[in-house]
Scaffold this active site. Sequence first.
Site, PDB file in Angstrom:
ATOM      1  N   GLN A  13       0.847  -1.075  -0.101  1.00 28.88           N
ATOM      2  CA  GLN A  13      -0.078   0.037   0.089  1.00 28.88           C
ATOM      3  C   GLN A  13       0.747   1.331   0.079  1.00 28.88           C
ATOM      4  O   GLN A  13       0.344   2.308   0.382  1.00 28.88           O
ATOM      5  CB  GLN A  13      -1.054  -0.140   1.380  1.00 28.88           C
ATOM      6  CG  GLN A  13      -2.159  -1.043   1.041  1.00 28.88           C
ATOM      7  CD  GLN A  13      -2.920  -1.216  -0.127  1.00 28.88           C
ATOM      8  OE1 GLN A  13      -3.293  -0.055  -0.564  1.00 28.88           O
ATOM      9  NE2 GLN A  13      -2.685  -2.387  -0.889  1.00 28.88           N
ATOM     10  N   GLU A  14       2.091   1.129  -0.358  1.00 31.81           N
ATOM     11  CA  GLU A  14       3.041   2.389  -0.692  1.00 31.81           C
ATOM     12  C   GLU A  14       2.594   3.039  -1.618  1.00 31.81           C
ATOM     13  O   GLU A  14       2.218   2.444  -2.721  1.00 31.81           O
ATOM     14  CB  GLU A  14       4.250   1.892  -0.680  1.00 31.81           C
ATOM     15  CG  GLU A  14       5.316   2.570   0.440  1.00 31.81           C
ATOM     16  CD  GLU A  14       6.757   1.952   0.156  1.00 31.81           C
ATOM     17  OE1 GLU A  14       7.441   2.456  -1.039  1.00 31.81           O
ATOM     18  OE2 GLU A  14       7.404   1.513   1.128  1.00 31.81           O
ATOM     19  N   LYS A  46     -28.029  23.931  20.518  1.00 33.01           N
ATOM     20  CA  LYS A  46     -27.960  22.615  21.146  1.00 33.01           C
ATOM     21  C   LYS A  46     -27.397  22.705  22.505  1.00 33.01           C
ATOM     22  O   LYS A  46     -26.634  23.470  22.849  1.00 33.01           O
ATOM     23  CB  LYS A  46     -26.865  21.908  20.159  1.00 33.01           C
ATOM     24  CG  LYS A  46     -27.401  21.537  18.724  1.00 33.01           C
ATOM     25  CD  LYS A  46     -26.334  20.391  18.143  1.00 33.01           C
ATOM     26  CE  LYS A  46     -24.975  21.032  17.941  1.00 33.01           C
ATOM     27  NZ  LYS A  46     -24.774  21.750  16.890  1.00 33.01           N
ATOM     28  N   GLY A  56     -26.866  12.633  12.217  1.00 36.44           N
ATOM     29  CA  GLY A  56     -27.328  12.509  13.415  1.00 36.44           C
ATOM     30  C   GLY A  56     -28.184  13.880  13.789  1.00 36.44           C
ATOM     31  O   GLY A  56     -29.127  13.935  13.983  1.00 36.44           O
ATOM     32  N   ARG A  93     -25.596  20.217  25.233  1.00 32.83           N
ATOM     33  CA  ARG A  93     -24.779  18.866  25.437  1.00 32.83           C
ATOM     34  C   ARG A  93     -24.559  18.845  26.790  1.00 32.83           C
ATOM     35  O   ARG A  93     -23.992  19.575  27.643  1.00 32.83           O
ATOM     36  CB  ARG A  93     -23.186  19.010  24.650  1.00 32.83           C
ATOM     37  CG  ARG A  93     -23.780  19.172  23.369  1.00 32.83           C
ATOM     38  CD  ARG A  93     -22.219  18.906  22.539  1.00 32.83           C
ATOM     39  NE  ARG A  93     -22.452  19.473  21.307  1.00 32.83           N
ATOM     40  CZ  ARG A  93     -22.345  18.564  20.144  1.00 32.83           C
ATOM     41  NH1 ARG A  93     -22.729  17.050  20.527  1.00 32.83           N
ATOM     42  NH2 ARG A  93     -22.592  18.759  18.963  1.00 32.83           N
ATOM     43  N   ASP A 153     -26.221  25.490  14.847  1.00 31.67           N
ATOM     44  CA  ASP A 153     -25.737  26.108  15.865  1.00 31.67           C
ATOM     45  C   ASP A 153     -25.195  27.341  15.925  1.00 31.67           C
ATOM     46  O   ASP A 153     -25.407  28.103  14.864  1.00 31.67           O
ATOM     47  CB  ASP A 153     -24.557  24.830  16.186  1.00 31.67           C
ATOM     48  CG  ASP A 153     -23.530  24.943  14.941  1.00 31.67           C
ATOM     49  OD1 ASP A 153     -23.183  26.018  14.610  1.00 31.67           O
ATOM     50  OD2 ASP A 153     -23.126  23.770  14.683  1.00 31.67           O
TER      51      ASP A 153
END
Length: 339
Positions: free
Chosen positions: A47-48, A204, A237, A206, A181
């Site tokens: 994967q080089e 929001k 979400g 939290r 937000d």
Amino acid sequence: MPAMTEPKLISGNANKPLANAIARRMSMHRGMSVNLVDARVERFNDQEIFVEVYENVRGEDMYIIQSTSNPANDNLMELLIMTDALKRSSADRITAVIPYFGYARQDRRAKARTPISAKLVANLLTEAGVDRILTLDLHAAQIQGFFDIPVDNLYASPVFALDILHHFKGQLNDVMVISPDVGGVARARELAKRIGAPLSIVDKRREKAGEVAGMTVIGDVSGKKCIIVDDICDTAGTLCKAAEVLVENGATEVHAYITHGVLSGPAVERVSKSVMKSLVITDSIEPTDAVKNCENIRIVPTAPMFAQAILNTWSGTSVSSLFETDTLVPIYEGMYSAS
């Protein structure tokens, strides 16, 4: 004065369709064929990453088109190694065109003993030999200050405004722009100003990191077609929850305009089952088959804007002109009308 050489494009594997679309748009603007430089970006068995450029690039103005999206580390390494290959091949100037700038969410130390990865990536790109950055909707505008080279940060909101004016024609009195937000108010306000719509905020709360305890709508959204605007949608979400809260507060429709559709994990399924009528994203990240096949997800192309931005950078003309509606309408001719 324009440069003597033509701009040359090269692409990694992150978003080949977008790179090809940019080349096609530049061909239209230039009235001549613009193709991606012939190169291979491959991997060895371990994967080089290996890069080989087959064309002469000595003295050329090179533009590497490469989002650092999933897999972020592989795509970032491709970008760095392509930069090194071009630098060692005596390219005159190397501009990294990064439609989606990964690691941008790690722009500060929110807790003790954590990295500022966005600054590290900026250092890596600069040390590799990148002379200029062209990107779209950085998660935080101050990331431009992490670089000691020029950074052109394009914005999706002018294109989104054209799309909204086109799709909500005759209904704009009922449209309200929503910031998901408090931190996104500036972005939402910019879009609201462009379309002449009022602004509201979903606040929001939290109780612990990563968990939203509750949401409160600041502003009256009853009877409104709400448009949530943000830069990144990851698992969707919070976005879907915000849409539900808006409907509970009297919104007649909820749509979302998100620049970067990361859409990881259960995101597409959540969006398909949500109360949102549509989610509009750009093609800064190559959409998966699931995204393409989702009925309430629509993709707005960024190739016209990036092609013009590359040409403006190459010719030494204004990139900020692309923030103006009068400039974008001709670029997106055939998609949106001027009115």
